[in-house]
Design a protein around this motif. Structure first.
Motif, PDB file in Angstrom:
ATOM      1  N   TRP A  32       0.806  -1.220   0.000  1.00 59.56           N
ATOM      2  CA  TRP A  32       0.000   0.000   0.000  1.00 59.56           C
ATOM      3  C   TRP A  32       0.839   1.269   0.000  1.00 59.56           C
ATOM      4  CZ3 TRP A  32       0.705   3.470   3.909  1.00 59.56           C
ATOM      5  CH2 TRP A  32       1.387   3.021   5.054  1.00 59.56           C
ATOM      6  N   ARG A  33       2.077   1.187   0.482  1.00 58.77           N
ATOM      7  CA  ARG A  33       2.911   2.392   0.546  1.00 58.77           C
ATOM      8  C   ARG A  33       3.234   2.945  -0.846  1.00 58.77           C
ATOM      9  NH1 ARG A  33       4.655  -1.262   4.203  1.00 58.77           N
ATOM     10  NH2 ARG A  33       4.780  -0.631   6.414  1.00 58.77           N
ATOM     11  N   ILE A  34       3.350   2.085  -1.831  1.00 59.26           N
ATOM     12  CA  ILE A  34       3.727   2.550  -3.172  1.00 59.26           C
ATOM     13  C   ILE A  34       2.648   3.443  -3.779  1.00 59.26           C
ATOM     14  CG2 ILE A  34       4.330   1.822  -5.514  1.00 59.26           C
ATOM     15  CD1 ILE A  34       5.601  -0.666  -4.324  1.00 59.26           C
ATOM     16  N   ILE A 331       6.435  14.130 -12.383  1.00 56.02           N
ATOM     17  CA  ILE A 331       7.727  14.007 -11.697  1.00 56.02           C
ATOM     18  C   ILE A 331       7.511  13.686 -10.223  1.00 56.02           C
ATOM     19  CG2 ILE A 331       9.800  15.265 -11.013  1.00 56.02           C
ATOM     20  CD1 ILE A 331       9.599  16.827 -13.618  1.00 56.02           C
ATOM     21  N   GLY A 332       6.543  14.388  -9.586  1.00 63.85           N
ATOM     22  CA  GLY A 332       6.251  14.108  -8.186  1.00 63.85           C
ATOM     23  C   GLY A 332       5.753  12.692  -7.977  1.00 63.85           C
ATOM     24  N   ALA A 333       4.929  12.198  -8.909  1.00 65.05           N
ATOM     25  CA  ALA A 333       4.403  10.837  -8.791  1.00 65.05           C
ATOM     26  C   ALA A 333       5.521   9.808  -8.883  1.00 65.05           C
ATOM     27  CB  ALA A 333       3.356  10.592  -9.871  1.00 65.05           C
ATOM     28  N   VAL A 334       6.462  10.017  -9.795  1.00 64.14           N
ATOM     29  CA  VAL A 334       7.582   9.081  -9.934  1.00 64.14           C
ATOM     30  C   VAL A 334       8.431   9.076  -8.670  1.00 64.14           C
ATOM     31  CG1 VAL A 334       9.714   8.633 -11.191  1.00 64.14           C
ATOM     32  CG2 VAL A 334       7.638   9.222 -12.439  1.00 64.14           C
ATOM     33  N   ILE A 335       8.741  10.283  -8.158  1.00 62.61           N
ATOM     34  CA  ILE A 335       9.541  10.361  -6.934  1.00 62.61           C
ATOM     35  C   ILE A 335       8.797   9.723  -5.768  1.00 62.61           C
ATOM     36  CG2 ILE A 335      10.576  11.953  -5.274  1.00 62.61           C
ATOM     37  CD1 ILE A 335      11.093  13.872  -7.568  1.00 62.61           C
ATOM     38  N   GLY A 336       7.481  10.003  -5.660  1.00 66.03           N
ATOM     39  CA  GLY A 336       6.691   9.401  -4.594  1.00 66.03           C
ATOM     40  C   GLY A 336       6.651   7.887  -4.694  1.00 66.03           C
ATOM     41  N   LEU A 343      10.310   2.351   1.052  1.00 68.67           N
ATOM     42  CA  LEU A 343       9.725   2.074   2.365  1.00 68.67           C
ATOM     43  C   LEU A 343       9.121   0.680   2.432  1.00 68.67           C
ATOM     44  CD1 LEU A 343       7.978   5.505   3.095  1.00 68.67           C
ATOM     45  CD2 LEU A 343      10.125   4.629   4.056  1.00 68.67           C
ATOM     46  N   THR A 344       8.499   0.228   1.341  1.00 62.41           N
ATOM     47  CA  THR A 344       7.937  -1.123   1.297  1.00 62.41           C
ATOM     48  C   THR A 344       9.035  -2.168   1.392  1.00 62.41           C
ATOM     49  OG1 THR A 344       6.094  -0.329  -0.057  1.00 62.41           O
ATOM     50  CG2 THR A 344       6.509  -2.700  -0.037  1.00 62.41           C
ATOM     51  N   TRP A 349      12.034  -6.313   4.351  1.00 66.79           N
ATOM     52  CA  TRP A 349      13.336  -6.824   4.813  1.00 66.79           C
ATOM     53  C   TRP A 349      13.436  -6.846   6.329  1.00 66.79           C
ATOM     54  CZ3 TRP A 349      16.190  -3.332   0.822  1.00 66.79           C
ATOM     55  CH2 TRP A 349      16.092  -3.915  -0.447  1.00 66.79           C
ATOM     56  N   SER A 350      12.728  -5.910   6.979  1.00 61.47           N
ATOM     57  CA  SER A 350      12.751  -5.919   8.440  1.00 61.47           C
ATOM     58  C   SER A 350      12.069  -7.163   8.997  1.00 61.47           C
ATOM     59  CB  SER A 350      12.074  -4.665   8.988  1.00 61.47           C
ATOM     60  OG  SER A 350      10.695  -4.666   8.658  1.00 61.47           O
ATOM     61  N   GLU A 351      11.183  -7.775   8.213  1.00 58.36           N
ATOM     62  CA  GLU A 351      10.500  -8.995   8.614  1.00 58.36           C
ATOM     63  C   GLU A 351      11.187 -10.232   8.071  1.00 58.36           C
ATOM     64  OE1 GLU A 351       6.498  -8.599   7.351  1.00 58.36           O
ATOM     65  OE2 GLU A 351       6.109  -6.789   8.542  1.00 58.36           O
ATOM     66  N   GLY A 352      12.345 -10.036   7.461  1.00 60.77           N
ATOM     67  CA  GLY A 352      13.090 -11.171   6.946  1.00 60.77           C
ATOM     68  C   GLY A 352      12.545 -11.725   5.650  1.00 60.77           C
ATOM     69  N   GLU A 353      11.856 -10.900   4.879  1.00 55.03           N
ATOM     70  CA  GLU A 353      11.276 -11.345   3.616  1.00 55.03           C
ATOM     71  C   GLU A 353      11.842 -10.533   2.456  1.00 55.03           C
ATOM     72  OE1 GLU A 353       7.045 -11.213   3.789  1.00 55.03           O
ATOM     73  OE2 GLU A 353       7.017 -11.663   5.932  1.00 55.03           O
ATOM     74  N   THR A 354      11.721 -11.100   1.260  1.00 57.97           N
ATOM     75  CA  THR A 354      12.105 -10.364   0.054  1.00 57.97           C
ATOM     76  C   THR A 354      10.914  -9.549  -0.452  1.00 57.97           C
ATOM     77  OG1 THR A 354      11.534 -12.251  -1.311  1.00 57.97           O
ATOM     78  CG2 THR A 354      13.850 -12.046  -0.646  1.00 57.97           C
ATOM     79  N   LEU A 355      11.234  -8.492  -1.233  1.00 65.96           N
ATOM     80  CA  LEU A 355      10.176  -7.580  -1.681  1.00 65.96           C
ATOM     81  C   LEU A 355       9.259  -8.221  -2.719  1.00 65.96           C
ATOM     82  CD1 LEU A 355       8.925  -4.793  -1.606  1.00 65.96           C
ATOM     83  CD2 LEU A 355      10.595  -4.052  -3.335  1.00 65.96           C
ATOM     84  N   PHE A 356       9.844  -8.926  -3.688  1.00 64.60           N
ATOM     85  CA  PHE A 356       9.063  -9.558  -4.754  1.00 64.60           C
ATOM     86  C   PHE A 356       9.462 -11.032  -4.848  1.00 64.60           C
ATOM     87  CE2 PHE A 356       9.421  -5.103  -6.250  1.00 64.60           C
ATOM     88  CZ  PHE A 356       8.084  -4.769  -6.103  1.00 64.60           C
ATOM     89  N   PRO A 357       8.956 -11.902  -3.935  1.00 64.85           N
ATOM     90  CA  PRO A 357       9.344 -13.311  -3.984  1.00 64.85           C
ATOM     91  C   PRO A 357       8.729 -14.009  -5.188  1.00 64.85           C
ATOM     92  CG  PRO A 357       7.622 -12.963  -2.361  1.00 64.85           C
ATOM     93  CD  PRO A 357       8.018 -11.617  -2.858  1.00 64.85           C
ATOM     94  N   ARG A 358       9.495 -14.911  -5.769  1.00 62.97           N
ATOM     95  CA  ARG A 358       8.959 -15.689  -6.880  1.00 62.97           C
ATOM     96  C   ARG A 358       8.052 -16.809  -6.358  1.00 62.97           C
ATOM     97  NH1 ARG A 358      14.270 -15.005  -9.615  1.00 62.97           N
ATOM     98  NH2 ARG A 358      13.911 -13.435 -11.204  1.00 62.97           N
ATOM     99  N   ASP A 359       8.359 -17.292  -5.179  1.00 64.98           N
ATOM    100  CA  ASP A 359       7.513 -18.275  -4.515  1.00 64.98           C
ATOM    101  C   ASP A 359       7.083 -17.693  -3.178  1.00 64.98           C
ATOM    102  OD1 ASP A 359       9.741 -20.705  -5.750  1.00 64.98           O
ATOM    103  OD2 ASP A 359       7.694 -20.319  -6.486  1.00 64.98           O
TER     104      ASP A 359
END
Length: 365
Positions: A32-34, A331-336, A343-344, A349-359
């Motif tokens: 949701w942060r994205i 430009i603002g949308a891209v930076i945001g 942040l996502t 990573w703080s939970e020990g997970e990858t951002l885009f897992p394949r499995d």
């Protein structure tokens, strides 16, 4: 955060557990942060665009009359009289580029600023306007330091001249003989006045240039004509002196040698006479030709054609052409979106997970 989580790659191939895929709704909610930061960035970009001053543009068209006596050859001939050697479309393009360069001249901008008094600062005393002016100064200073390595604060007059010069432009409309003149300023009315004044200056300078070129051509032909006249008189004098010294009747001076006249002269004298006669005839022909060119140039100059003429008058623009608020939003949308992505990723990573897992990974669902 564990050591394993820190070393884990962005895309993890080590997990082979089968669970709900990344595209399911519970999993998507974790990103949701994205979109949230994308929306925030777009709103901020849109708001930042209001820190830049608006600019309005006005346009008018000028007709470029190529096929007239403005373009004279060395003999005072017009473009039509010079034949097909001049390619009309190419000439029109070259003239349009010349007129555009003339508008880019500082003297034109100075004349416009002085006549319209564009250097008078319009201070409404508002806080918002003060913030805008301060922000614009910061942006100009930063740009100047990055590009030129220094920054110089211009006075009101020089700043108005610079802004006017940057806002003026002229371009050829397609391959026609029409030139479109454009001018920009902070208000629609001022943009209209600047554009009309620039077009008027363009027409006036075209006329002045024509008169100057024509007078220079006449002066040059006049000097050549005087020199040709002196050569003709000198040749006539040499021929008359030779005739007098050798007993040639005055009535025969300038005529070809007749059999009777040839009997009175030796072969050497006949050769000298023919040379003097040829020189005299050449000088007469040159003088006659230059005299015709001079008279033709005077006739062409007397028509006093106008190289450029106005086709219409500029009108105030309805909508500003700058700043392009959609561009600031993009430009603002891209930076945001990039901030949201970072942040996502940090949250995953703080939970020990990858951002885009394949499995699917433990705790992803």
């Amino acid at each position: 955060m564990t050591s394993d989580a820190e070393d884990r790659p962005l895309f993890d191939d080590a997990h082979t557990k089968t669970s709900s895929p990344v595209g399911t709704m519970p999993q998507l909610r974790r990103y949701w942060r994205i979109p949230a930061w994308l929306a925030i960035g777009a709103v901020v970009g849109f708001a930042v665009s209001y820190l830049f001053g608006v600019a309005y543009e006005a346009n008018t068209q000028v007709l470029n009359r190529v096929n007239n006596t403005t373009f004279l050859g060395s003999n005072g001939a017009t473009v039509t009289q010079q034949g097909t050697a001049i390619e009309q479309v190419g000439l029109a393009a070259n003239v349009a580029q010349t007129e555009s360069a003339m508008l880019d001249n500082r003297e034109v901008a100075v004349a416009i600023v002085r006549k319209l008094q564009l250097d008078k600062r319009e201070d409404d005393g508002g806080v918002i306007q003060t913030v805008k002016n301060g922000f614009a100064t910061v942006v100009k200073a930063a740009y100047s330091f990055v590009v030129k390595g220094t920054y110089v604060q211009l006075n009101d007059f020089d700043q108005a001249v610079e802004d006017t010069q940057k806002g003026l432009s002229a371009k050829q409309v397609g391959t026609s003989y029409v030139i479109e003149v454009s001018g920009r300023w902070k208000t629609p009315e001022q943009a209209e006045a600047i554009t009309n004044e620039a077009a008027d200056l363009l027409v006036a300078r075209g006329e002045d240039q024509f008169l100057g070129d024509t007078q220079a051509n006449l002066d040059n032909l006049s000097a050549q004509l005087a020199q040709a006249g002196e050569q003709q008189q000198r040749a006539a004098g040499d021929l008359a002196n030779f005739a007098q010294d050798n007993g040639i009747p005055t009535a025969n001076v300038g005529a070809t040698l007749t059999p009777d006249l040839a009997l009175k002269l030796s072969p050497a004298q006949q050769s000298t006479y023919r040379q003097l006669l040829q020189t005299y005839n050449t000088s007469v022909a040159a003088y006659t030709q230059l005299q015709g060119q001079y008279q033709q140039t005077q006739v062409n100059a007397g028509a006093r054609p106008v190289q450029l003429s106005r086709l219409d008058r500029a009108v105030p623009g309805v909508y500003p052409v700058a700043p392009k608020r959609w561009l600031y939003m993009a430009i603002g949308a891209v930076i945001g979106a990039l901030i949201g992505l970072a942040l996502t990723a940090r949250a995953f990573w703080s939970e020990g997970e990858t951002l885009f897992p394949r499995d699917d990974q433990p705790g992803a669902s």
